[in-house]
Write an enzyme that holds these catalytic residues in place. Structure first.
Site, PDB file in Angstrom:
ATOM      1  N   GLU A   1      10.383  -4.869   4.398  1.00  0.00           N
ATOM      2  CA  GLU A   1      10.297  -6.264   3.833  1.00  0.00           C
ATOM      3  C   GLU A   1      10.184  -6.518   2.399  1.00  0.00           C
ATOM      4  OE1 GLU A   1       8.842  -4.946   6.413  1.00  0.00           O
ATOM      5  OE2 GLU A   1       8.755  -6.310   8.300  1.00  0.00           O
TER       6      GLU A   1
ATOM      7  N   LYS B   1       8.847  -0.686  12.852  1.00  0.00           N
ATOM      8  CA  LYS B   1       9.145  -0.372  11.633  1.00  0.00           C
ATOM      9  C   LYS B   1      10.354   0.743  11.852  1.00  0.00           C
ATOM     10  CE  LYS B   1       4.962  -1.143   8.759  1.00  0.00           C
ATOM     11  NZ  LYS B   1       4.041  -0.402   7.752  1.00  0.00           N
TER      12      LYS B   1
ATOM     13  N   LYS C   1       0.944  -1.178  -0.101  1.00  0.00           N
ATOM     14  CA  LYS C   1       0.048   0.051  -0.144  1.00  0.00           C
ATOM     15  C   LYS C   1       0.888   1.271   0.070  1.00  0.00           C
ATOM     16  CE  LYS C   1      -3.549   2.097   3.009  1.00  0.00           C
ATOM     17  NZ  LYS C   1      -4.343   2.076   4.180  1.00  0.00           N
TER      18      LYS C   1
ATOM     19  N   HIS D   1      -5.230 -33.371  18.028  1.00  0.00           N
ATOM     20  CA  HIS D   1      -4.252 -34.193  18.551  1.00  0.00           C
ATOM     21  C   HIS D   1      -3.068 -33.202  18.912  1.00  0.00           C
ATOM     22  CE1 HIS D   1      -5.907 -37.815  17.043  1.00  0.00           C
ATOM     23  NE2 HIS D   1      -6.594 -37.003  15.993  1.00  0.00           N
TER      24      HIS D   1
ATOM     25  N   GLU E   1      -4.290  -6.873  15.160  1.00  0.00           N
ATOM     26  CA  GLU E   1      -3.703  -5.623  14.886  1.00  0.00           C
ATOM     27  C   GLU E   1      -4.938  -4.503  15.174  1.00  0.00           C
ATOM     28  OE1 GLU E   1      -0.868  -5.295  11.584  1.00  0.00           O
ATOM     29  OE2 GLU E   1      -1.982  -4.067  10.611  1.00  0.00           O
TER      30      GLU E   1
ATOM     31  N   GLY F   1      -4.730  -2.080   5.369  1.00  0.00           N
ATOM     32  CA  GLY F   1      -4.042  -3.237   4.685  1.00  0.00           C
ATOM     33  C   GLY F   1      -4.538  -4.685   5.079  1.00  0.00           C
ATOM     34  N   ARG F   2      -4.930  -4.610   6.318  1.00  0.00           N
ATOM     35  CA  ARG F   2      -5.622  -6.105   6.808  1.00  0.00           C
ATOM     36  C   ARG F   2      -7.135  -6.365   6.188  1.00  0.00           C
ATOM     37  NH1 ARG F   2      -4.482  -2.434  10.874  1.00  0.00           N
ATOM     38  NH2 ARG F   2      -6.020  -1.671  12.263  1.00  0.00           N
TER      39      ARG F   2
END
Ligand code: F6P
Length: 545
Positions: A215, A514, A209, A386, A355, A269-270
C-alpha cells in the site's frame, strides 16, 4: 529471558474465579453500592490528573482479590520487568519490545545486546526537532523557494493510525501546517488527497518500518510520479522524507540521506507513534508538544512499573476486562470518548488491541481453550448515544464500556461542556441503574396513560441495567494527558497478553494477508488464473471480464 508460560485456566485462582462468577454473576451493581458506602472511593484510582472510577462494574472485593491473585499466578511482575528490561518477549520474531524506550528519560539506561539504546533514541529525537523546526519556521523550502504549507503522511497500519489519531486529537495545539494522510491502496484515496495539493509547498513523509508494504510503496510511487510532473528528480530531496528500518530501499526510492529517520526492529508498528513515525505529529503540533506527549507516556510507564497492582491503572483495567471476556463471555468492549478530538481513538486502539491479542495459540504452540483478544469499537459521545447506545442499553449482549471524559474543554465553552459532561455522567449511571417496571409504571401513570395502553408499553420501557462501565476522567486533553492515556491502553494490552499466555507482539495473520494479495494480483494482471475455490475463481473472472 522469555516470558513465563502458564495456562491461566490451570491455576487454582481461575477455578475460584469460575465458582465466584457462578455465585455472583447476576448481582446488581447498584445493590453493591447500597451495601458498601465506601465502594465508589475504594474502586477509584487517582493518579496524576487521572481519576479512574471502576466501581460501576460487576465486581466485589473478592472479585478484585481473585483477579489480582491471578496476576500474581501468571507472574505479571516478572513479565513487566522483562518487558521494560528489553528481554526478547516477542519470541516468535526474536525481538525485544521496547517502544517504552522511545519515551525514556535521557538519563535512563536501557540495555539491549550490551548497548544502551537511549542515546540513539535521543539522537533521532534531536533530528526530529531540527527537521520540524526548520519546516514549521519556513526555513526549509520547497523547490521554488516557497515555505511548506502541507504535509502528507504516506503509511498504513501503525505507520498511519497513530499519527492520524494524535494529529486529530491534538488539533487544538496545531500550527499552520495542513496535515493529510494517505493510507489505503485504493487509488481514489490518493487522488482525492493530491487534488488538494500544490507540489511546490507540500512535504511528503513516507513511513514504513519495512519499506516493503504494498500500500505504502504504491502510494509513494504514485505521489512521486505526480510530483515529477512538476518538479525534477533533484527536487525530491527537498520534498520527501522517510521513516524506516530499510535504508537500502529508501536510497533506491531517491530520498536524501538527511531526510531519513531510522526505526528499530524493537518497536512494533502499532506502538511506533513515539518514534520518528510520529514525525507528522511533531510537524503538526511542534516538537515541544510532541515531547510532552512522550513525557506523558513515560509517566504512565513509571506508574505501571512501580504501582502496586491494586493501585495500578493498566493492571486493574486489564483484569476487569479479563473478568468479562473470560467469565461473562463478553465479546466486545466499547471505548467512548466524550470529546470529538478523540474521534479516531477507537480505530487506533482496534489495531493496538486486536492485532496484539487476536491470537489463538498459547506460548506452548497449543490452541488456547479460552477466549483471548476482545473486539474493540466505539465512537465519541454524544454522537454514539444517538447511534448504537440502544443496543448497549437494551440489547441482549453485555458490552463493557470505557467512558473517557475531561473536566475542562479546550475553548472554554462552559455551556456546551456542561451539557456534554452531563451526558457522560448520566449514561454510566443509567447503564448501571436501568429502569424497573415500577419506575416505568409511575412515570406513565403520572402522564395519565390509560391502564390498557400502559400495560402494552411498559415492558419496552424497562431497562435491565447492570451494564458495566469504567469512567476515566482527566483534567484536560493535552499532549501530556493524551500520551499517558495511550500508554495506559498499551500496558493494558501487555497485561492481558500475559494473562492469556499468548504472544502479543507478532501479527502473522496480517502477514498472511500481505502474501495472499500478492499472489491474487498476479492472477488479475496475467491472463492465466491460478488454482482457487470455485467462488473466488468466478469472482476473479467476473472482475477481469
Ligand atoms: O498491519 C500490519 C502491519 O505489519 C503493522 O504492524 C504495521 O504497522 C503495518 O503493517 C505497516 O507496516 P510498515 O510500517 O512496515 O509499512
Amino acid at each position: 529471558m522469555s516470558l513465563e508460560n502458564t495456562d491461566p485456566t490451570t491455576t487454582e485462582t481461575w477455578k475460584k474465579l469460575e465458582q465466584h462468577y457462578k455465585a455472583t454473576k447476576e448481582d446488581p451493581i447498584k445493590e453493591h453500592f447500597k451495601k458498601d458506602a465506601s465502594r465508589a472511593e475504594k474502586f477509584t484510582l487517582r493518579w496524576s490528573d487521572f481519576v479512574v472510577d471502576y466501581s460501576k462494574n460487576r465486581i466485589t472485593d473478592e472479585t478484585l482479590r481473585l483477579l489480582l491473585q491471578l496476576a500474581e499466578d501468571v507472574k505479571l511482575k516478572k513479565a513487566i520487568d522483562s518487558y521494560f528490561g528489553g528481554d526478547t518477549i516477542n519470541q516468535t520474531e526474536g525481538r525485544a519490545v521496547l517502544h517504552t524506550a522511545l519515551r525514556a528519560k535521557e538519563s535512563d539506561s536501557i540495555m539491549l545486546d550490551g548497548q544502551n539504546i537511549v542515546p540513539e533514541v535521543y539522537a533521532v529525537k534531536e533530528h526530529i526537532e531540527r527537521f520540524t523546526n526548520a519546516v514549521i519556521s519556513g526555513e526549509s523550502k520547497g523547490y521554488t523557494g516557497k515555505a511548506f504549507t502541507d504535509v502528507v503522511n504516506i503509511g498504513i497500519g501503525g505507520s498511519d493510525l497513530g499519527p492520524a489519531m494524535v494529529v486529530e486529537a491534538l488539533k487544538f495545539y496545531k500550527n499552520h501546517l495542513k496535515l493529510h494522510f494517505v493510507s489505503n491502496v485504493d487509488g481514489d484515496h490518493v487522488q482525492e488527497v493530491l487534488k488538494e495539493l500544490n507540489p511546490e509547498t507540500t512535504l511528503f513523509v513516507v513511513v514504513s518500518k519495512t519499506f516493503t508494504t504494498q500500500e505504502t510503496l504504491s502510494n509513494a510511487t504514485t505521489i512521486k510520479k505526480w510530483f515529477l510532473q512538476h518538479g525534477t528528480q533533484e527536487d525530491i530531496a527537498k520534498h520527501f522524507a522517510a521513516v524506516s528500518t530499510n535504508s537500502e530501499k529508501i536510497a533506491e526510492f531517491g530520498i536524501a540521506a538527511e531526510n531519513v529517520f531510522p526505526m528499530w526492529d524493537w518497536v512494533g508498528g502499532r506502538f511506533s507513534l513515539w518514534s520518528a513515525v510520529g514525525l507528522s505529529i511533531a510537524l503538526a503540533i511542534g516538537y515541544e508538544h510532541f515531547d510532552a506527549l512522550l513525557k506523558g507516556a513515560n509517566e504512565m510507564d513509571e506508574h505501571f512499573k512501580s504501582a502496586e497492582f491494586d493501585q495500578n491503572i493498566p493492571v486493574v483495567l486489564a483484569l476487569i476486562s479479563v473478568w468479562y471476556n473470560n467469565f461473562y463471555g463478553a465479546e466486545t468492549e466499547a471505548i467512548i470518548p466524550y470529546t470529538q478530538y478523540l474521534s479516531r481513538f477507537s480505530a487506533y486502539l482496534q489495531q493496538g488491541i486486536m492485532e496484539s491479542n487476536g491470537k489463538s495459540m498459547d506460548r506452548n504452540g497449543n490452541r488456547v481453550i479460552y477466549e483471548t483478544g476482545t473486539i474493540i469499537w466505539g465512537e465519541p459521545g454524544t454522537n454514539s448515544q444517538h447511534a448504537f447506545f440502544q443496543l448497549i442499553h437494551q440489547g441482549t449482549k453485555m458490552i463493557p464500556a470505557d467512558f473517557i471524559g475531561f473536566k475542562k474543554s479546550l475553548y472554554g465553552n462552559t455551556d456546551h461542556h456542561n451539557k456534554l459532561m452531563a451526558n457522560f455522567f448520566a449514561q454510566t449511571e443509567a447503564l448501571m441503574n436501568g429502569k424497573t417496571a415500577d419506575e416505568v409504571r409511575n412515570e406513565l401513570e403520572a402522564k395519565d396513560m390509560p391502564e390498557n395502553e400502559l400495560r402494552k408499553l411498559l415492558p419496552y420501557k424497562v431497562f435491565e441495567g447492570n451494564k458495566p462501565t469504567n469512567t476515566i476522567l482527566i483534567d484536560q486533553l493535552s499532549p501530556k494527558s493524551l500520551g499517558a492515556l495511550i500508554a495506559l491502553y498499551e500496558h493494558k494490552i501487555f497485561v492481558q497478553g500475559v494473562v492469556w499466555n499468548i504472544f502479543s507482539y507478532d501479527q502473522w495473520g496480517v502477514e498472511l494477508g500481505k502474501q495472499l494479495a500478492g499472489a491474487t494480483l498476479n492472477d488479475i494482471e496475467n491472463s492465466e488464473i491460478s488454482d482457487h475455490d470455485a467462488s473466488t475463481l468466478q469472482l476473479l473472472q467476473e472482475f477481469k471480464s
